[in-house]
Design a protein around this motif. Sequence first.
Motif, PDB file in Angstrom:
ATOM      1  N   GLN A   5       0.842  -1.183   0.000  1.00 48.05           N
ATOM      2  CA  GLN A   5       0.000   0.000   0.000  1.00 48.05           C
ATOM      3  C   GLN A   5       0.885   1.244   0.000  1.00 48.05           C
ATOM      4  OE1 GLN A   5      -3.149  -0.353  -0.355  1.00 48.05           O
ATOM      5  NE2 GLN A   5      -3.718  -2.333   0.532  1.00 48.05           N
ATOM      6  N   LYS A  16       0.753   5.803   0.950  1.00 45.14           N
ATOM      7  CA  LYS A  16       0.019   6.925   1.527  1.00 45.14           C
ATOM      8  C   LYS A  16       0.839   8.196   1.360  1.00 45.14           C
ATOM      9  CE  LYS A  16      -2.998   9.211   3.974  1.00 45.14           C
ATOM     10  NZ  LYS A  16      -4.348   9.534   3.433  1.00 45.14           N
ATOM     11  N   LYS A  55       1.705   0.556  -8.531  1.00 51.24           N
ATOM     12  CA  LYS A  55       1.845  -0.808  -8.038  1.00 51.24           C
ATOM     13  C   LYS A  55       1.658  -1.789  -9.183  1.00 51.24           C
ATOM     14  CE  LYS A  55      -1.218  -2.331  -5.151  1.00 51.24           C
ATOM     15  NZ  LYS A  55      -1.990  -2.579  -3.892  1.00 51.24           N
ATOM     16  N   GLU A 110      -6.448  -0.783   3.756  1.00 45.26           N
ATOM     17  CA  GLU A 110      -5.433   0.215   4.060  1.00 45.26           C
ATOM     18  C   GLU A 110      -5.506   0.593   5.533  1.00 45.26           C
ATOM     19  OE1 GLU A 110      -6.202   3.488   1.507  1.00 45.26           O
ATOM     20  OE2 GLU A 110      -5.614   2.441  -0.331  1.00 45.26           O
TER      21      GLU A 110
END
Length: 540
Positions: free
Chosen positions: A181, A183, A218, A493
């Motif tokens: 993930q 951020k 990704k 997430e």
Amino acid sequence: MLKSQKGSTLIAVMLVFLVLTTLLLVLLAANIGGAKRTEMRETDITENLDALAAIKEGVAVTQAFITNNSPTLLTSNTTYDSKLKLFMDEENAKNSGYKLKDVTIDHTTLTDGFTRVLNVTSPPYSQLVYVTATPSFLKYALGSRSNLTMNGSPSIQGDIYSRFSLNISNEALYLNNSVLQSKSTYLPVSKHSPEVTSELFIEEGDLQLCTSGNCYSKTANAFEKTAAWRTLSREKLPIDIHTAFSDKYAPRYAQLDAPFADIDIPGTFLEKVRDVGIMLKDFPTAFYDTEEKRNAAKVAHIRDELAKEAPTYTDSKKLENPPASPYILYRGDPNINVSSLTVPEGKWLIIDGDANFEDNGQKALDIKGNILITGNLKLTGNLSFDSVIYVLGQTTIKNADIHCYQNSCTTETIDEDIWKNPAFILMTQGNLDINLVNKFNESTSGINGYLYTASVADVYGVGSLLNVTGGLFSKDNLTINSFRGNAADGTPELKFTEKADIEFSRFKIVNNKRLFFEQEDALPKVKQLSAVPDRLEKDN
């Protein structure tokens, strides 16, 4: 009948004149006083600037002398001390605005070796300079002899080094439930005191920067850079460096003042084993086409040679009270969870196998003494160290809180008493893996010491909180991922609450150039001296 007003008019005029004259004199006096105070302030500022410039010159001259004369100084301690004294005497005789003094005796009990402490003074300022033959990585809060990547907003107090590319983005990467993930958050922070600005060194590459928050895409089980990255050449960094860091918290871009002194972990391992009386044979002289293959052959050689030696112990419980022999050779894969482990001063514990250090669940495991490990190392739980450790395999730090030996640090901050504090210096040939440190817990785990790996290292302060007091360095690629704010568990997430305050960085590192001081004999020997300046001090 009208009376004459001539007399009273004269008195009124004279009274007004007197008042105006008085006011004029008051204003004149105030202006003169203000001018004098302004002149005094300007004088103070000028004197301070002159003193700061003198300190800077004194440190630069000292560094140049050490760099240029390193081979000669390292021939013997007698030559070293005599030439160093002559240099200081000549500099002091020039009356260049600064004075140099050897204050080694005030800061260390070591009598051998090549470490010296010099004090550069120009009242009201002073700055210590450590002259040492220790490896260069100890100078930096964060660094890589390959590529350094900082994703998100780590907080770094100290100098930063990258030999090749320095990659900086405002997008922190992390792994949650085995899924990659990312951020977006703030850019990194370079914290420094008002008197001393941290420095950034890029030896050969450039700075790659992404501030879009969409820096990675990704693909399958990996992230790849997007087209949002741009290049800041080294030539532009003196002016543009602030664009890669949060707000005004940017380092100063600088050039290296001396060649980088690297280390050879297998070579140092062999040297330390020989120092305690186990005469291992020299490394094979066969040709290897890569450094990786050459190091693998060295590690295999050490293990084969040690296998010929009879072990002191094969029971890890007996390690709690080892004998005062020149060395302790343990063969096996010990799970060390005794209450304490003390290796006699000047001796080495040699573990021929994999080692796991873990507290017993009741109190911290206190480890004092120097250790050589031929296999892997795992550190778990509440641990305290006063040690130098060499690991020929990989090192995993999992859910660990590593602090000063028996909580004996004099203070949580770096101050003049730090000389008395014990040190933890870990050097591993294999990968360094720091993971699951207080995951989703707002209490902070700490590592008090220097961590060095000859391989790659990936460190996360996204779902976890981690503070390092010392340094973190990799000979291969080093990647830091950090979020600024709070984090909570979530699927798929994590749940983030962003904070603007730089103190909310979830990964903080504070360099401490003094931790190595009492461990010089256990550190790798390098063939050049370095002059490392400490922070600037101002007299009260």
